[in-house]
Design an enzyme around this catalytic site. Structure first.
Site, short mmCIF file in Angstrom:
data_model
loop_
_atom_site.label_atom_id
_atom_site.label_comp_id
_atom_site.label_asym_id
_atom_site.label_seq_id
_atom_site.Cartn_x
_atom_site.Cartn_y
_atom_site.Cartn_z
N ILE A 285 0.86 -1.19 0.00
CA ILE A 285 0.00 0.00 0.00
C ILE A 285 0.89 1.24 0.00
O ILE A 285 1.76 1.39 0.86
CB ILE A 285 -0.93 0.01 1.23
CG1 ILE A 285 -1.65 -1.35 1.36
CG2 ILE A 285 -1.94 1.14 1.13
CD1 ILE A 285 -2.40 -1.78 0.15
N GLU B 56 1.80 -3.35 5.82
CA GLU B 56 0.89 -3.05 4.72
C GLU B 56 1.25 -3.82 3.46
O GLU B 56 0.83 -3.46 2.36
CB GLU B 56 0.89 -1.54 4.43
CG GLU B 56 2.21 -0.98 3.93
CD GLU B 56 3.14 -0.55 5.05
OE1 GLU B 56 4.09 0.18 4.76
OE2 GLU B 56 2.90 -0.94 6.22
N HIS C 211 -3.98 5.23 13.71
CA HIS C 211 -3.84 3.80 13.46
C HIS C 211 -5.19 3.08 13.39
O HIS C 211 -5.30 2.06 12.68
CB HIS C 211 -2.97 3.17 14.55
CG HIS C 211 -1.52 3.51 14.41
ND1 HIS C 211 -0.70 2.88 13.52
CD2 HIS C 211 -0.75 4.47 15.01
CE1 HIS C 211 0.52 3.39 13.59
NE2 HIS C 211 0.51 4.36 14.49
N ASP D 147 -6.17 0.65 10.40
CA ASP D 147 -6.65 -0.73 10.51
C ASP D 147 -7.92 -0.94 9.69
O ASP D 147 -8.08 -1.96 9.02
CB ASP D 147 -6.93 -1.07 11.98
CG ASP D 147 -5.65 -1.16 12.79
OD1 ASP D 147 -4.55 -1.20 12.19
OD2 ASP D 147 -5.76 -1.19 14.04
#
Length: 424
Positions: free
Chosen positions: A280, A323, A292, A296
């Site tokens: 990503i 990621e 965060h 997630d």
């Protein structure tokens, strides 16, 4: 092919299921949790789980069935050895008794034993054990019929003992064993009352046989319920131990196992596959900007897009770390794999997950390194393919990100992606 221990706790895809239907199936963890929540008082799971449980029951019941057959065989040998000397069997009954013992009961034991030895995991193992049950009871009932006129008592309780043994050791599903036991009980009682006609003081033996029958039925139900409960929770635990808790995809350990299994299968069957490493873009900046928890949530959405591209049993999709994700499409040619990799990239882009901190696009994007291993490259190791996919991924990062860089293993890379747009 023999099952392995791990296979017993793995759900198999339904045979002949269409790709679209396979994608629509709930994940294994949800199916298992759903079955536990619904319960199984009728001793039956949803069709897919039921099929896999029967496979488990056939395999796990091998020792128990073998023990039952061995006990029956030894018991018959003992009876044949001592029925005259110890049990005082009259000489007049020797012929018909031996005919039933050697001509009916022993062949049923031997035939079932041979079948269980050579076809232990066959779907026909349950009917085979029911044949053993029928043979033993025909023999015992026949002995009672021929012995009754001579005042020699073959205990009626032996029918109950047989039922208890079958319910506890034969590993035949309760739904099959119960009708067989009840039919046998009805036949036995009709023969007792209409043919043998025991005196009233012998009804105690019939009551004892009935009590053993009831114990066998209740014990059989409880045993199978416990086996089903254990299998459900064991299978769920296996999936949870292999699942990434955040994304629901394979975790790193399970991913490596699945990749290794697919690689060895490709080598053995001389098939190719494509391995894609997906990263990503600028995800550290995303976490810094949105936090965060938002990161997630974004990873879970992306994982859903990635998981939708793996449809066949040997396809693999898992979280490599952070990621980064890895996908493997088994037996896919270069063009098909490139199209799938581009589909992954586009799906993540089209999800329109806002990313104001990105210098690439106003939403989350991904870069894909795709390495295709040809069937002829059977000496290449899996870690070499992973390393090449990682190199291709970093080529894509250095080239501007949000793109697919692909190559056949050992060949110079090429880019498969439309020109990047300039976003306002």
């Amino acid at each position: 092919m023999k099952s392995s221990t791990s296979d017993l706790y793995t759900l198999r895809p339904s045979p002949n299921i269409a790709d679209a239907d396979a994608i629509a199936q709930p994940p294994p963890v949800e199916r298992l949790r759903g079955q536990i929540a619904r319960g199984f008082a009728t001793l039956r799971f949803e069709p897919g789980l039921e099929r896999d449980f029967r496979r488990y029951l056939r395999y796990s019941g091998r020792i128990s069935r073998a023990s039952l057959i061995a006990l029956s065989f030894v018991g018959m040998l003992v009876v044949l050895s001592v029925d005259r000397s110890v049990m005082q069997l009259p000489d007049v009954l020797l012929g018909p008794t031996r005919l039933l013992q050697v001509g009916v009961m022993m062949p049923a034991i031997v035939a079932c034993g041979l079948f269980c030895w050579f076809r232990a995991e066959s779907a026909a193992i349950e009917p085979t054990m029911l044949v053993l049950f029928a043979g033993m009871n025909i023999g015992m009932l026949g002995q009672r019929i021929v012995a009754a006129p001579y005042g020699f008592d073959v205990p009626a309780e032996m029918y109950g003992v047989t039922v208890v043994a079958m319910f506890s050791m034969a590993r035949v599903r309760f739904r099959l064993m119960l009708p067989a036991a009840l039919i046998g009980a009805v036949v036995a009682f009709v023969v007792e009352l209409a043919v043998i006609r025991p005196p009233p003081n012998d009804y105690y033996h019939l009551f004892s046989a009935s009590l053993l029958l009831a114990i066998g039925v209740m014990g059989g139900y409880s045993t199978e319920y416990f086996i089903r409960w254990t299998w459900l929770n064991g299978t769920l635990l296996r999936y949870l131990s292999r699942q990434d808790s955040l994304t629901g995809l394979l975790n790193r350990h399970a991913l490596e196992e699945a990749l290794d299994r697919a690689h060895e299968m490709a080598r053995r069957e001389r098939r190719g596959y494509a391995l894609a490493m997906v990263d990503i873009d600028a995800f550290g900046a995303y976490n810094d900007h949105y936090g965060h928890q938002a990161g997630d949530t974004a990873l879970r959405r992306i994982a859903g897009e990635l998981g939708a591209t793996v449809r066949r049993p040997l396809d693999v999709c898992g979280r490599f770390g952070g990621e980064e994700f890895v996908l493997l499409w088994w037996d896919a040619d270069i063009a098909e794999a490139a199209a799938l990799a581009e589909k992954v990239r586009q799906a993540i882009e089209r999800a329109r997950i806002a990313h104001e901190a990105s210098q690439i696009a106003p939403w989350v994007t991904a870069t894909v390194g795709l390495c295709h291993l040809h069937a002829a490259d059977d000496r290449v190791e899996l870690n070499q393919v992973l390393r090449r996919a990682d190199e291709l991924l970093y080529e894509g990062k250095n080239a501007g990100r949000n793109r697919v860089i692909e190559a056949r293993y050992g060949v110079v890379s090429t880019e498969r992606q439309r020109p990047l747009r300039h976003y306002a």
